[in-house]
Design an enzyme around this catalytic site. Sequence first.
Site, PDB file in Angstrom:
ATOM      1  N   GLY A 247      -3.088   4.484   7.987  1.00  0.00           N
ATOM      2  CA  GLY A 247      -2.233   3.313   8.062  1.00  0.00           C
ATOM      3  C   GLY A 247      -1.798   3.101   9.508  1.00  0.00           C
ATOM      4  O   GLY A 247      -2.040   3.953  10.378  1.00  0.00           O
ATOM      5  N   GLY A 248      -1.183   1.974   9.761  1.00  0.00           N
ATOM      6  CA  GLY A 248      -0.564   1.739  11.066  1.00  0.00           C
ATOM      7  C   GLY A 248      -1.511   1.380  12.194  1.00  0.00           C
ATOM      8  O   GLY A 248      -1.123   1.454  13.360  1.00  0.00           O
TER       9      GLY A 248
ATOM     10  N   GLY B  88      -8.866   4.961   6.616  1.00  0.00           N
ATOM     11  CA  GLY B  88      -8.497   6.361   6.799  1.00  0.00           C
ATOM     12  C   GLY B  88      -7.037   6.548   7.190  1.00  0.00           C
ATOM     13  O   GLY B  88      -6.444   7.560   6.871  1.00  0.00           O
TER      14      GLY B  88
ATOM     15  N   MET C 226      -8.453   8.839  -0.526  1.00  0.00           N
ATOM     16  CA  MET C 226      -9.267   9.315   0.607  1.00  0.00           C
ATOM     17  C   MET C 226      -9.735  10.735   0.343  1.00  0.00           C
ATOM     18  O   MET C 226      -8.952  11.571  -0.122  1.00  0.00           O
ATOM     19  CB  MET C 226      -8.425   9.315   1.878  1.00  0.00           C
ATOM     20  CG  MET C 226      -7.853   7.967   2.223  1.00  0.00           C
ATOM     21  SD  MET C 226      -6.901   8.089   3.739  1.00  0.00           S
ATOM     22  CE  MET C 226      -6.218   6.441   3.823  1.00  0.00           C
TER      23      MET C 226
ATOM     24  N   GLY D 197       0.807  -2.027   4.307  1.00  0.00           N
ATOM     25  CA  GLY D 197       1.448  -0.718   4.304  1.00  0.00           C
ATOM     26  C   GLY D 197       2.605  -0.709   5.280  1.00  0.00           C
ATOM     27  O   GLY D 197       3.731  -1.097   4.963  1.00  0.00           O
TER      28      GLY D 197
ATOM     29  N   MET E 155     -12.113  -5.038   5.035  1.00  0.00           N
ATOM     30  CA  MET E 155     -11.320  -4.086   5.831  1.00  0.00           C
ATOM     31  C   MET E 155     -11.093  -4.662   7.226  1.00  0.00           C
ATOM     32  O   MET E 155     -12.034  -5.075   7.907  1.00  0.00           O
ATOM     33  CB  MET E 155     -12.035  -2.743   5.950  1.00  0.00           C
ATOM     34  CG  MET E 155     -12.075  -1.905   4.684  1.00  0.00           C
ATOM     35  SD  MET E 155     -10.470  -1.583   3.920  1.00  0.00           S
ATOM     36  CE  MET E 155      -9.593  -0.737   5.231  1.00  0.00           C
TER      37      MET E 155
ATOM     38  N   ASP F  58      -7.269  -5.739   4.193  1.00  0.00           N
ATOM     39  CA  ASP F  58      -6.556  -4.454   4.228  1.00  0.00           C
ATOM     40  C   ASP F  58      -6.626  -3.833   5.616  1.00  0.00           C
ATOM     41  O   ASP F  58      -7.708  -3.530   6.113  1.00  0.00           O
ATOM     42  CB  ASP F  58      -7.227  -3.539   3.179  1.00  0.00           C
ATOM     43  CG  ASP F  58      -6.543  -2.191   3.014  1.00  0.00           C
ATOM     44  OD1 ASP F  58      -5.499  -1.958   3.628  1.00  0.00           O
ATOM     45  OD2 ASP F  58      -7.082  -1.383   2.239  1.00  0.00           O
ATOM     46  N   GLY F  59      -5.448  -3.637   6.209  1.00  0.00           N
ATOM     47  CA  GLY F  59      -5.359  -2.928   7.480  1.00  0.00           C
ATOM     48  C   GLY F  59      -4.700  -3.769   8.558  1.00  0.00           C
ATOM     49  O   GLY F  59      -5.223  -4.820   8.935  1.00  0.00           O
ATOM     50  N   GLY F  60      -3.540  -3.340   9.015  1.00  0.00           N
ATOM     51  CA  GLY F  60      -2.860  -4.039  10.107  1.00  0.00           C
ATOM     52  C   GLY F  60      -2.319  -5.400   9.710  1.00  0.00           C
ATOM     53  O   GLY F  60      -2.086  -6.246  10.577  1.00  0.00           O
TER      54      GLY F  60
ATOM     55  N   HIS G 133      -1.163  -1.234  -4.319  1.00  0.00           N
ATOM     56  CA  HIS G 133      -2.446  -0.803  -3.765  1.00  0.00           C
ATOM     57  C   HIS G 133      -2.387   0.708  -3.526  1.00  0.00           C
ATOM     58  O   HIS G 133      -1.458   1.203  -2.886  1.00  0.00           O
ATOM     59  CB  HIS G 133      -2.684  -1.553  -2.448  1.00  0.00           C
ATOM     60  CG  HIS G 133      -3.986  -1.265  -1.773  1.00  0.00           C
ATOM     61  ND1 HIS G 133      -5.152  -1.963  -2.043  1.00  0.00           N
ATOM     62  CD2 HIS G 133      -4.325  -0.362  -0.824  1.00  0.00           C
ATOM     63  CE1 HIS G 133      -6.138  -1.507  -1.284  1.00  0.00           C
ATOM     64  NE2 HIS G 133      -5.665  -0.522  -0.541  1.00  0.00           N
TER      65      HIS G 133
ATOM     66  N   SER H  22       0.848  -1.188   0.000  1.00  0.00           N
ATOM     67  CA  SER H  22       0.000   0.000   0.000  1.00  0.00           C
ATOM     68  C   SER H  22       0.883   1.237   0.000  1.00  0.00           C
ATOM     69  O   SER H  22       1.602   1.500   0.968  1.00  0.00           O
ATOM     70  CB  SER H  22      -0.904   0.009   1.232  1.00  0.00           C
ATOM     71  OG  SER H  22      -1.519   1.271   1.318  1.00  0.00           O
TER      72      SER H  22
ATOM     73  N   MET I 254     -11.888   5.298  -1.121  1.00  0.00           N
ATOM     74  CA  MET I 254     -12.526   5.645   0.156  1.00  0.00           C
ATOM     75  C   MET I 254     -13.131   7.034  -0.012  1.00  0.00           C
ATOM     76  O   MET I 254     -12.685   8.009   0.603  1.00  0.00           O
ATOM     77  CB  MET I 254     -11.477   5.624   1.272  1.00  0.00           C
ATOM     78  CG  MET I 254     -11.099   4.216   1.683  1.00  0.00           C
ATOM     79  SD  MET I 254      -9.580   4.186   2.655  1.00  0.00           S
ATOM     80  CE  MET I 254      -8.403   4.152   1.339  1.00  0.00           C
TER      81      MET I 254
ATOM     82  N   ASP J 282      -4.523   4.037  -2.089  1.00  0.00           N
ATOM     83  CA  ASP J 282      -5.639   4.445  -1.236  1.00  0.00           C
ATOM     84  C   ASP J 282      -6.067   5.871  -1.542  1.00  0.00           C
ATOM     85  O   ASP J 282      -5.299   6.807  -1.308  1.00  0.00           O
ATOM     86  CB  ASP J 282      -5.209   4.358   0.236  1.00  0.00           C
ATOM     87  CG  ASP J 282      -5.077   2.921   0.693  1.00  0.00           C
ATOM     88  OD1 ASP J 282      -6.061   2.178   0.566  1.00  0.00           O
ATOM     89  OD2 ASP J 282      -3.988   2.550   1.165  1.00  0.00           O
TER      90      ASP J 282
ATOM     91  N   HIS K  62      -8.251   1.686  -4.295  1.00  0.00           N
ATOM     92  CA  HIS K  62      -9.249   1.556  -3.226  1.00  0.00           C
ATOM     93  C   HIS K  62      -9.871   2.931  -3.004  1.00  0.00           C
ATOM     94  O   HIS K  62      -9.215   3.835  -2.497  1.00  0.00           O
ATOM     95  CB  HIS K  62      -8.507   1.033  -1.983  1.00  0.00           C
ATOM     96  CG  HIS K  62      -9.319   0.930  -0.747  1.00  0.00           C
ATOM     97  ND1 HIS K  62      -8.762   0.689   0.489  1.00  0.00           N
ATOM     98  CD2 HIS K  62     -10.657   1.030  -0.530  1.00  0.00           C
ATOM     99  CE1 HIS K  62      -9.709   0.650   1.410  1.00  0.00           C
ATOM    100  NE2 HIS K  62     -10.869   0.861   0.813  1.00  0.00           N
TER     101      HIS K  62
HETATM  102  C1  DX5 Z   1      -6.416   2.125   5.419  1.00  0.00           C
HETATM  103  C2  DX5 Z   1      -5.979   1.825   4.005  1.00  0.00           C
HETATM  104  C3  DX5 Z   1      -4.911   0.819   3.933  1.00  0.00           C
HETATM  105  C4  DX5 Z   1      -3.639   1.200   4.614  1.00  0.00           C
HETATM  106  C5  DX5 Z   1      -3.143  -0.021   5.326  1.00  0.00           C
HETATM  107  O1  DX5 Z   1      -7.382   3.085   5.390  1.00  0.00           O
HETATM  108  O2  DX5 Z   1      -7.080   1.365   3.226  1.00  0.00           O
HETATM  109  O3  DX5 Z   1      -4.657   0.369   2.606  1.00  0.00           O
HETATM  110  O4  DX5 Z   1      -2.654   1.681   3.760  1.00  0.00           O
HETATM  111  O5  DX5 Z   1      -2.071   0.352   6.088  1.00  0.00           O
HETATM  112  P1  DX5 Z   1      -1.434  -0.584   7.192  1.00  0.00           P
HETATM  113  O6  DX5 Z   1      -0.928  -1.801   6.492  1.00  0.00           O
HETATM  114  O7  DX5 Z   1      -0.352   0.302   7.732  1.00  0.00           O
HETATM  115  O8  DX5 Z   1      -2.509  -0.900   8.194  1.00  0.00           O
HETATM  116 ZN    ZN Z   2      -6.616   0.363   1.189  1.00  0.00          ZN
END
Ligand code: DX5
Ligand code: ZN
Length: 236
Positions: free
Chosen positions: A156-157, A154, A49, A206, A149, A184-186, A45, A20, A80, A47, A78
């Site tokens: 990362g991390g 919104g 937003m 990410g 998700m 996606d996420g964590g 990927h 990501s 959002m 994102d 993606h």
């Molecule tokens: C979150 C995004 C993710 C994000 C994931 O809103 O959709 O794609 O980049 O980041 P990590 O892997 O750091 O959770």
């Molecule tokens: Zn994403």
Amino acid sequence: MDADQLLAGLHAAAPVVAPSLLAADFANLESEIRRLEEAGARILHLDIMDGHFVPNLSFGLPVVEAVRRVSRLPLDVHLMISHPTQYVRRFREAGADLLTIHVETAPEPIRLLQEIRRLGACAGLTLNPPTPVQSVEPYLEFCDLVLVMSVMPGFGGQTFQPVALEKLRRLRQTGGKRLLLSVDGGVDTGTAGPCAEAGADLLVVGTGLFSAGDYRRRLSELTETSRAVRACGSKE
Ligand code: DX5
Ligand code: ZN
């Protein structure tokens, strides 16, 4: 790349890690992409937003176009954003190969998913952690991909939410093998295995990748971990 070929390639190679770019160094995006390519990444990927559907802004069409100019990798975009209907064509023209919309922003997503396919991209539908899995099930035949998700979108991390695993398992059953499942996420070296075991074909990563000094090494750790559990599962 043709959407059917892309899907077939991803299914054949699954589980696949999708870096990501949200976690990349934006001041050096081209060299970050080059490092990912050299590390063996086979998809990126991105994102998008809008500061409305999610409480953050990332980047938009010009960045997708710029990434398209410097890489031949498939772009997994993606959205959002609150009004995806107004933008899917433009993101496709900017270079998106997969376009994923949120079910929360498109209560009647069939027309939009059909439009994405008509535009020649793979059609994806995604749902937030509190959204029940049943909300996407009526639309599975119109989806090439469902993105589960595992954090509130919104940022990362964030910490992986295990509710995603139950949704992946259920979608693997209700959607069948045809459906590409993404998470996606964590996702990191600790959670990649359970995600793959639950049925994820694409692992969006990410922080869990960009925090490593050596992308090749981390990418292969993530890939190996997820392949190992998948291989065990298929023997059962
Ligand atoms: C979150 C995004 C993710 C994000 C994931 O809103 O959709 O794609 O980049 O980041 P990590 O892997 O750091 O959770
Ligand atoms: Zn994403």
